[in-house]
Scaffold this active site. Structure first.
Site, PDB file in Angstrom:
ATOM      1  CG  ASP A   1       2.190   1.494   9.328  1.00 42.08           C
ATOM      2  OD1 ASP A   1       2.857   1.786   8.130  1.00 42.08           O
ATOM      3  OD2 ASP A   1       1.729   2.611   9.873  1.00 42.08           O
TER       4      ASP A   1
ATOM      5  CG  ASP B   1      -0.117  -0.227   2.422  1.00 43.00           C
ATOM      6  OD1 ASP B   1       1.259  -0.185   2.408  1.00 43.00           O
ATOM      7  OD2 ASP B   1      -0.816  -0.057   3.735  1.00 43.00           O
ATOM      8  CG  HIS B   2       3.362   2.350   2.921  1.00 37.66           C
ATOM      9  ND1 HIS B   2       2.480   1.574   3.573  1.00 37.66           N
ATOM     10  CD2 HIS B   2       3.869   3.312   3.938  1.00 37.66           C
ATOM     11  CE1 HIS B   2       2.053   2.006   4.698  1.00 37.66           C
ATOM     12  NE2 HIS B   2       3.057   3.153   5.287  1.00 37.66           N
TER      13      HIS B   2
ATOM     14  NE  ARG C   1       9.708   6.266   8.139  1.00 37.25           N
ATOM     15  CZ  ARG C   1       9.294   7.209   7.685  1.00 37.25           C
ATOM     16  NH1 ARG C   1      10.275   8.268   7.416  1.00 37.25           N
ATOM     17  NH2 ARG C   1       7.877   7.704   7.489  1.00 37.25           N
TER      18      ARG C   1
ATOM     19  CB  SER D   1       7.510   6.258  10.636  1.00 35.59           C
ATOM     20  OG  SER D   1       8.059   5.254  10.110  1.00 35.59           O
TER      21      SER D   1
ATOM     22  NE  ARG E   1       3.351   9.557  12.439  1.00 34.71           N
ATOM     23  CZ  ARG E   1       3.645   8.168  12.363  1.00 34.71           C
ATOM     24  NH1 ARG E   1       4.226   7.717  11.271  1.00 34.71           N
ATOM     25  NH2 ARG E   1       3.490   7.533  13.343  1.00 34.71           N
TER      26      ARG E   1
HETATM   27  C1  MIC Z   1       4.195   6.447   8.184  1.00 33.78           C
HETATM   28  O1  MIC Z   1       3.004   6.818   8.192  1.00 33.78           O
HETATM   29  O2  MIC Z   1       5.080   7.208   8.693  1.00 33.78           O
HETATM   30  C2  MIC Z   1       4.556   5.146   7.691  1.00 33.78           C
HETATM   31  C3  MIC Z   1       5.164   5.308   6.426  1.00 33.78           C
HETATM   32  O3  MIC Z   1       3.226   4.403   7.387  1.00 33.78           O
HETATM   33  C4  MIC Z   1       5.438   4.441   8.472  1.00 33.78           C
HETATM   34  C5  MIC Z   1       6.076   3.127   8.086  1.00 33.78           C
HETATM   35  C6  MIC Z   1       7.204   3.554   7.087  1.00 33.78           C
HETATM   36  O4  MIC Z   1       8.003   4.263   7.555  1.00 33.78           O
HETATM   37  O5  MIC Z   1       7.217   2.615   6.291  1.00 33.78           O
HETATM   38  C7  MIC Z   1       5.020   4.146  10.179  1.00 33.78           C
HETATM   39  O6  MIC Z   1       4.083   4.738  10.381  1.00 33.78           O
HETATM   40  O7  MIC Z   1       5.596   3.370  10.774  1.00 33.78           O
HETATM   41 FE1  SF4 Z   2      -0.023   4.974   5.061  1.00 35.00          FE
HETATM   42 FE2  SF4 Z   2       1.492   5.712   7.250  1.00 35.00          FE
HETATM   43 FE3  SF4 Z   2      -0.279   7.524   6.022  1.00 35.00          FE
HETATM   44 FE4  SF4 Z   2      -1.240   5.501   7.362  1.00 35.00          FE
HETATM   45  S1  SF4 Z   2      -0.057   7.355   8.166  1.00 35.00           S
HETATM   46  S2  SF4 Z   2      -1.764   6.263   5.153  1.00 35.00           S
HETATM   47  S3  SF4 Z   2       0.104   3.804   6.991  1.00 35.00           S
HETATM   48  S4  SF4 Z   2       1.946   6.341   5.095  1.00 35.00           S
END
Ligand code: MIC
Ligand code: SF4
Length: 643
Positions: free
Chosen positions: A119, A64-65, A537, A535, A379
């Site tokens: 995630d 999905d990313h 990550r 995140s 975010r």
């Molecule tokens: C995000 O919203 O920051 C992400 C991208 O979903 C991350 C995961 C990632 O960095 O791949 C998260 O929330 O953990």
């Molecule tokens: Fe995707 Fe992270 Fe954004 Fe949710 S917050 S939509 S999991 S990138």
């Protein structure tokens, strides 16, 4: 003993430790989820652990990313994940099927069960009464292998809701209100339980908006009771058999109780560049808006999309605005299409994007230079949109739709009557976007397909007894993992290629960092409070590891990042005297000696080279964490333990 909802789930899943807040507990994990941007690392770790099939009740790999395929990289990663999932017994949710948290809520989440996901917004499933937590990919791999997931036993907070939301005020405004009250650090070390009479006025997708943004509070997770509303939702999804009721005991005790009167709330907005920079929309004055983005795992349910469609129906968006809409799942998109609401959105001038994270992770749709973007996301960290000086405001779908119509930040209550929206009695259920794994007997002969983008894991080294570490970077409070390892369309394709990713590390703070760190050999980073928020990550630990970082010293750490540092074999330290932060500068060198004896005592000291200063650090680690560091990271530790 009277228990909270979370304590009930914890006690029925407890594999080690006791439930005293602050002590380490190991939990049995029923379900796991991964997404593609963190998934490749999680499955590389799973392959390393060396078990033939996952041992969880259900594990799902979502794509999905990284759905923008500008080169072979993301496509290669998806093919790798599909093949590894098929072999190891993991369900594969193909690209286009939707955002992991929304699909999981609709199709797989179960009240009373445990879920960890690579995630940070995995707590979304708390809207269904699940104990759902974000974790690093290595921890998810270990859980898939049947191992425990370790957390610090959290404190229990309760939010008591009374009243009922007024027209044009939404669950998103509840999320923003709690961020206003607690701040981005306010939930650290706690599980937030939502209760009170007001809960009965909120549907499951609304509850999920609230648990989703609990991640922004730094909370371990957030959870709602499982009640008749939960049963109705599961019934509408054709899976009433997954329902179990769940509520806290009448005498359950909480470390903090917060009261929110839903009737008193008004439309709120989080201003640049932090989700807790919250103000009422009506107080923000006249702000021109050039972009509006509706979607993300926070606000992409059918309810949200139908509301937006009803607000936009028969109208045109402002000429100055570009409006994107990403429905959360294929189910939402199909239902919007069959009821005609999709046509209303298109007629109003919306750009319909696929069911994926999209703009939320900077996968396209970056705003114009200096432009204001109103987003229903969770975010608004600096630079996350892909435009360094973009000004991102977080708001409800209603407030976002109002901004799209007027081209200004607008209190949606000024639009007149709140349009009525009725949700269908049952959702359109079609799990065709989820591919089942191969049967076990077939799986052992299957090959895993690895493209050239997939590079091996960086290797952690066992904690040395002595280390001389220059400070390669000094940063302030609330540094996010987006600062440490930025995302966006340019960098995300390299999530499986740590050497390439390292070129972008800390780019938002200091572009010279990667080269400097490499030249220093081994080094340490100094940070302020809540270091590593945001995140999950683990690249934010693995990339610094690759660049030679062996310790991170901060005033305090965010939960998932602290675990990721240890899993990577990096020593996390905090200042015993907060004022010592001032004594360290970029280029200062700390001389650590006798770490093997010192770390288990929880306190170590190190002189600053060339000065008379000696700094005291705290390292409150469990025996398990110390063993992980002494093995050089979680993968080495898990392999050792399996011998
Ligand atoms: C995000 O919203 O920051 C992400 C991208 O979903 C991350 C995961 C990632 O960095 O791949 C998260 O929330 O953990
Ligand atoms: Fe995707 Fe992270 Fe954004 Fe949710 S917050 S939509 S999991 S990138």
């Amino acid at each position: 003993m009277s228990l909270t909802i979370a304590q009930k789930i914890i006690s029925s899943h407890l594999l080690s430790g006791d439930m005293t807040p602050g002590s380490e507990i190991g939990l049995r994990i029923d379900q796991t989820l991964t997404q593609d941007a963190t998934g490749t690392m999680a499955y590389l770790a799973l392959e390393n652990i060396g078990i033939p099939r996952v041992k969880t009740e259900k594990s799902i790999a979502y794509i999905d990313h990284n759905t923008l395929q500008c080169g072979f990289e993301n496509a290669d990663d998806h093919r790798y994940i599909q093949s590894v999932a098929r072999k190891y017994g993991v369900f594969y949710s193909r690209p286009g099927n939707g955002i992991c948290h929304q699909v999981h809520l609709e199709r797989f989440g179960k009240p009373g069960k445990t879920l960890i996901g690579s995630d940070s917004h995995t707590p979304t499933a708390g809207g269904l009464g699940m104990l759902a937590m974000g974790a690093g990919g290595m921890d998810v791999a270990v859980a898939m292998g049947g191992g425990a997931y370790y957390i610090t036993m959290p404190k229990m907070y309760k939010v008591n809701l009374t009243g009922k939301l007024s027209p044009w005020v939404t669950a998103k405004d509840v999320s923003l209100e709690i961020l206003r009250i607690l701040s981005v650090k306010g939930g650290v070390g706690a599980i937030i339980e939502w209760g009170g009479e007001g809960v009965k006025t909120l549907s499951v997708p609304e509850r999920a908006t609230i648990t989703n943004m609990g991640a922004e509070l730094g909370a371990t997770t957030s959870i709602f009771p499982s009640d008749e509303i939960t049963r109705d939702f599961l019934r509408a999804q054709g899976r009433e058999e997954d329902f179990t009721p769940l509520e806290s005991d009448p005498g359950a005790e909480y470390d903090r109780i917060i009261n929110i009167d839903l009737s008193a709330l008004e439309p709120l907005v989080a201003c640049p560049h932090s989700p807790d920079n919250v103000a009422p929309v009506k107080e923000k004055g006249d702000i021109a808006v050039s972009q509006v983005c509706i979607g993300s795992c926070t606000n992409s349910s059918l309810r949200d999309m139908l509301r937006v469609a009803a607000i936009l129906k028969g109208k045109r968006i402002a000429d100055s605005v570009s409006l994107s809409i990403s429905p959360g799942t294929r189910q939402v998109l199909s239902m919007l299409s069959s009821c005609g609401a999709l046509s209303d959105l298109i007629a109003a001038g919306a750009r319909i994007l696929e069911c994926a994270c999209g703009p939320c992770i900077g996968m396209g749709f970056s705003p114009v230079s200096g432009g204001v973007s109103v987003r229903t996301f969770n975010r608004n960290f600096e630079g996350r949109s892909g435009t360094k000086d973009g000004q991102v405001y977080l708001a409800s779908p209603e407030t976002a739709a109002a901004a799209a119509l007027t081209g200004r930040l607008t209190d949606p209550r000024t639009l007149g009557a709140y349009p009525d929206v009725t949700l269908p009695e049952s959702f359109l259920v079609d799990d065709g976007g989820v591919i089942a794994p191969a049967p076990a007997e077939e799986a052992k002969d299957l090959a895993v397909e690895r493209g050239p983008n997939i590079k091996p894991f960086p290797k952690g080294e066992p904690l040395p007894d002595n280390m001389t570490l220059p400070v390669s970077l000094k940063v302030g409070d609330n540094i996010t993992t987006d600062h440490i390892m930025p995302a966006g369309a340019k960098v995300l394709p390299f999530r499986s290629n740590i050497p390439k990713m390292s070129e972008f590390c800390f780019g938002v703070c200091d572009e010279a960092f990667p080269q400097r760190a490499q030249e220093m050999g081994r080094s340490c980073i100094v940070g302020g409070a809540n270091y590593g928020q945001g995140s999950s990550r683990e690249h934010a630990a693995l990339v610094p590891l690759y660049l030679g970082v062996r310790a991170v010293i901060a005033q305090s750490f965010a939960r998932i990042h602290a675990a990721n540092l240890i899993n990577a074999g990096i020593l996390p330290l905090t200042f015993e005297r907060p004022e010592d932060y001032e004594k360290l500068a970029q280029g200062s060198t700390l001389i650590f000696t006798g770490l093997h004896a010192g770390v288990p005592t929880g306190r170590i000291t190190a002189p600053i080279e060339g000065t008379d200063e000696i700094i005291s650090f705290l390292c409150q680690l469990t025996e398990r964490q110390i063993s992980i560091l002494r093995c050089g990271g979680l993968l080495n530790y898990t392999r050792e333990a399996g011998k």
